[in-house]
Design a protein around this motif. Structure first.
Motif, PDB file in Angstrom:
ATOM      1  N   MET A   1       0.825  -1.215   0.000  1.00  0.00           N
ATOM      2  CA  MET A   1       0.000   0.000   0.000  1.00  0.00           C
ATOM      3  C   MET A   1       0.857   1.262   0.000  1.00  0.00           C
ATOM      4  O   MET A   1       0.551   2.248  -0.688  1.00  0.00           O
ATOM      5  N   GLU A   2       1.943   1.257   0.760  1.00  0.00           N
ATOM      6  CA  GLU A   2       2.782   2.453   0.865  1.00  0.00           C
ATOM      7  C   GLU A   2       3.565   2.730  -0.422  1.00  0.00           C
ATOM      8  O   GLU A   2       4.038   3.849  -0.628  1.00  0.00           O
ATOM      9  N   ILE A   3       3.693   1.723  -1.276  1.00  0.00           N
ATOM     10  CA  ILE A   3       4.430   1.910  -2.530  1.00  0.00           C
ATOM     11  C   ILE A   3       3.583   2.646  -3.572  1.00  0.00           C
ATOM     12  O   ILE A   3       4.092   3.481  -4.338  1.00  0.00           O
ATOM     13  N   ILE A   4       2.299   2.335  -3.606  1.00  0.00           N
ATOM     14  CA  ILE A   4       1.422   2.775  -4.707  1.00  0.00           C
ATOM     15  C   ILE A   4       1.476   4.274  -4.983  1.00  0.00           C
ATOM     16  O   ILE A   4       1.610   4.686  -6.152  1.00  0.00           O
ATOM     17  N   PRO A   5       1.385   5.159  -3.976  1.00  0.00           N
ATOM     18  CA  PRO A   5       1.404   6.595  -4.295  1.00  0.00           C
ATOM     19  C   PRO A   5       2.683   7.053  -4.998  1.00  0.00           C
ATOM     20  O   PRO A   5       2.664   8.053  -5.724  1.00  0.00           O
TER      21      PRO A   5
ATOM     22  N   LEU B   1       5.016  -7.724  -5.410  1.00  0.00           N
ATOM     23  CA  LEU B   1       4.498  -7.607  -6.774  1.00  0.00           C
ATOM     24  C   LEU B   1       3.033  -8.002  -6.827  1.00  0.00           C
ATOM     25  O   LEU B   1       2.197  -7.301  -7.428  1.00  0.00           O
ATOM     26  N   ARG B   2       2.705  -9.112  -6.194  1.00  0.00           N
ATOM     27  CA  ARG B   2       1.329  -9.610  -6.181  1.00  0.00           C
ATOM     28  C   ARG B   2       0.376  -8.580  -5.584  1.00  0.00           C
ATOM     29  O   ARG B   2      -0.716  -8.339  -6.105  1.00  0.00           O
ATOM     30  N   ASP B   3       0.800  -7.941  -4.486  1.00  0.00           N
ATOM     31  CA  ASP B   3      -0.084  -6.975  -3.844  1.00  0.00           C
ATOM     32  C   ASP B   3      -0.184  -5.693  -4.654  1.00  0.00           C
ATOM     33  O   ASP B   3      -1.244  -5.068  -4.697  1.00  0.00           O
ATOM     34  N   CYS B   4       0.895  -5.297  -5.329  1.00  0.00           N
ATOM     35  CA  CYS B   4       0.816  -4.147  -6.236  1.00  0.00           C
ATOM     36  C   CYS B   4      -0.210  -4.399  -7.337  1.00  0.00           C
ATOM     37  O   CYS B   4      -1.016  -3.519  -7.676  1.00  0.00           O
ATOM     38  N   ILE B   5      -0.181  -5.593  -7.907  1.00  0.00           N
ATOM     39  CA  ILE B   5      -1.143  -5.951  -8.951  1.00  0.00           C
ATOM     40  C   ILE B   5      -2.566  -5.830  -8.417  1.00  0.00           C
ATOM     41  O   ILE B   5      -3.444  -5.244  -9.060  1.00  0.00           O
ATOM     42  N   ARG B   6      -2.807  -6.394  -7.238  1.00  0.00           N
ATOM     43  CA  ARG B   6      -4.155  -6.378  -6.651  1.00  0.00           C
ATOM     44  C   ARG B   6      -4.633  -4.948  -6.410  1.00  0.00           C
ATOM     45  O   ARG B   6      -5.781  -4.591  -6.745  1.00  0.00           O
ATOM     46  N   LEU B   7      -3.782  -4.116  -5.844  1.00  0.00           N
ATOM     47  CA  LEU B   7      -4.168  -2.741  -5.514  1.00  0.00           C
ATOM     48  C   LEU B   7      -4.399  -1.906  -6.768  1.00  0.00           C
ATOM     49  O   LEU B   7      -5.360  -1.128  -6.842  1.00  0.00           O
ATOM     50  N   LEU B   8      -3.538  -2.058  -7.765  1.00  0.00           N
ATOM     51  CA  LEU B   8      -3.696  -1.298  -9.006  1.00  0.00           C
ATOM     52  C   LEU B   8      -4.912  -1.766  -9.791  1.00  0.00           C
ATOM     53  O   LEU B   8      -5.604  -0.960 -10.415  1.00  0.00           O
TER      54      LEU B   8
ATOM     55  N   GLU C   1      10.575  -8.322   9.342  1.00  0.00           N
ATOM     56  CA  GLU C   1       9.807  -7.335   8.591  1.00  0.00           C
ATOM     57  C   GLU C   1      10.627  -6.819   7.411  1.00  0.00           C
ATOM     58  O   GLU C   1      11.852  -6.978   7.367  1.00  0.00           O
ATOM     59  N   ARG C   2       9.931  -6.200   6.452  1.00  0.00           N
ATOM     60  CA  ARG C   2      10.605  -5.655   5.275  1.00  0.00           C
ATOM     61  C   ARG C   2      10.598  -4.131   5.294  1.00  0.00           C
ATOM     62  O   ARG C   2       9.615  -3.514   5.694  1.00  0.00           O
ATOM     63  N   LYS C   3      11.704  -3.584   4.839  1.00  0.00           N
ATOM     64  CA  LYS C   3      11.813  -2.141   4.648  1.00  0.00           C
ATOM     65  C   LYS C   3      11.825  -1.876   3.150  1.00  0.00           C
ATOM     66  O   LYS C   3      12.465  -2.603   2.382  1.00  0.00           O
ATOM     67  N   THR C   4      11.110  -0.844   2.718  1.00  0.00           N
ATOM     68  CA  THR C   4      11.075  -0.505   1.295  1.00  0.00           C
ATOM     69  C   THR C   4      11.753   0.845   1.067  1.00  0.00           C
ATOM     70  O   THR C   4      11.589   1.780   1.858  1.00  0.00           O
ATOM     71  N   VAL C   5      12.519   0.913  -0.007  1.00  0.00           N
ATOM     72  CA  VAL C   5      13.180   2.151  -0.403  1.00  0.00           C
ATOM     73  C   VAL C   5      12.853   2.396  -1.874  1.00  0.00           C
ATOM     74  O   VAL C   5      13.012   1.500  -2.702  1.00  0.00           O
ATOM     75  N   ILE C   6      12.374   3.584  -2.188  1.00  0.00           N
ATOM     76  CA  ILE C   6      11.965   3.895  -3.565  1.00  0.00           C
ATOM     77  C   ILE C   6      12.938   4.895  -4.180  1.00  0.00           C
ATOM     78  O   ILE C   6      13.286   5.904  -3.556  1.00  0.00           O
TER      79      ILE C   6
END
Length: 301
Positions: free
Chosen positions: A125-129, A154-161, A284-289
């Motif tokens: 969810m935090e990646i999408i914006p 990736l799977r969750d990005c697909i679902r959210l988009l 847990e996972r940390k994300t960096v964009i």
């Protein structure tokens, strides 16, 4: 599928639902203890696996018809109900096909790796914006070392988009699921929730599938897992040049490695985003964009 019911009978009383909570993989190797791997890397072992017990489990998983999954076994894995992916090793035989060797048969199976399917809904969810641009989503590539969770995100990005939101329309997404791991189709039915606007090519080579989707399904986005060989990236470049956004994953240890794999975007760095995943000691996972030039834009706490 309750996977513990498919374990060899001698292990079932020792391994119940509570033992499998938080588990990511179950490893079975002939002559070695059965091993359960957890997200926090505090692994557990049980007993000692015998050859007959491995055959017993393979019979359970294949519905007592190993021949029915023979084609999948040639690829080294098969998918069962619930989306669990079973990796297989053993004695192989090959035949020459052009300049390449192609596996003809896998026999004398000596080990299984059960990658337990987990749908972590809203983990992305935090990646999408950060991957939305003025004209849709950027070409977006999630990178990390193996086993960190690229496919899960990736799977969750697909679902959210695909589902969309009050602020953004849902997108048509074509999924090329070469390893049957994104949607985890079982007998043609997706076991994972990818949202309402998804078209899936299961067990299809990425290069072939991306071109098929471009010609037939008018996708807004094409999603693929584990981009690796040169032909994969050529297909990505072709899709990107056709006005379709690409959403994919790449094995890479850092943003520089990921950027090198996408060198064909040189001069077009503003068109794509890189999402790095890091496993913390807690599991847990940390994300960096990053933007396409490798500049850090945002990171999770």
């Amino acid at each position: 599928m309750d996977i513990q019911n498919y374990l060899p009978a001698a292990f079932r009383q020792q391994i119940g639902e509570t033992v499998l909570q938080g588990a990511e993989e179950i490893r079975l190797r002939v002559g070695q203890p059965l091993e359960i791997l957890y997200a926090d890397e505090k692994n557990r072992t049980f007993g000692r696996l015998e050859s007959g017990q491995l055959k017993e489990m393979l019979n359970y998983l294949s519905g007592y018809s190993v021949y029915a999954i023979e084609e999948e076994l040639r690829q080294g894995f098969f998918t069962v109900e619930g989306g669990h992916r079973i990796g297989v090793v053993g004695r192989t035989s090959y035949q020459k096909k052009g300049h390449w060797n192609e596996m003809n048969m896998l026999s004398e199976i000596s080990g299984l790796n059960i990658r337990l399917a987990h749908e972590r809904k809203d983990c992305a969810m935090e990646i999408i914006p950060h991957i939305w641009g003025d004209e849709g989503i950027y070409h977006t590539f999630i990178f990390a070392a193996p086993g960190v969770g690229k496919t899960t995100y990736l799977r969750d990005c697909i679902r959210l988009l695909s589902a969309g939101s009050e602020k953004r329309r849902g997108l048509k997404i074509g999924v090329v699921d070469e390893r049957s791991e994104i949607a985890a189709c079982h007998r043609g039915v997706a076991q994972n929730d990818l949202g309402p606007r998804v078209d899936i090519l299961d067990n299809c080579p990425k290069v072939l599938g991306m071109r098929m989707l471009l010609r037939s399904m008018s996708p807004d986005v094409i999603a693929v897992d584990e981009l690796g060989v040169a032909e994969d990236f050529e297909a990505v470049e072709e899709s990107a040049g056709s006005g379709v956004s690409v959403l994919g994953t790449i094995h890479a240890g850092n943003v520089e490695e990921a950027g090198e794999r996408l060198s064909f975007f040189q001069g077009r760095e503003k068109q794509f985003r890189l999402v790095g995943l890091v496993r913390l000691e807690s599991g847990e996972r940390k994300t960096v964009i990053y933007d396409g030039g490798g500049n850090r834009l945002w990171e999770s706490c």
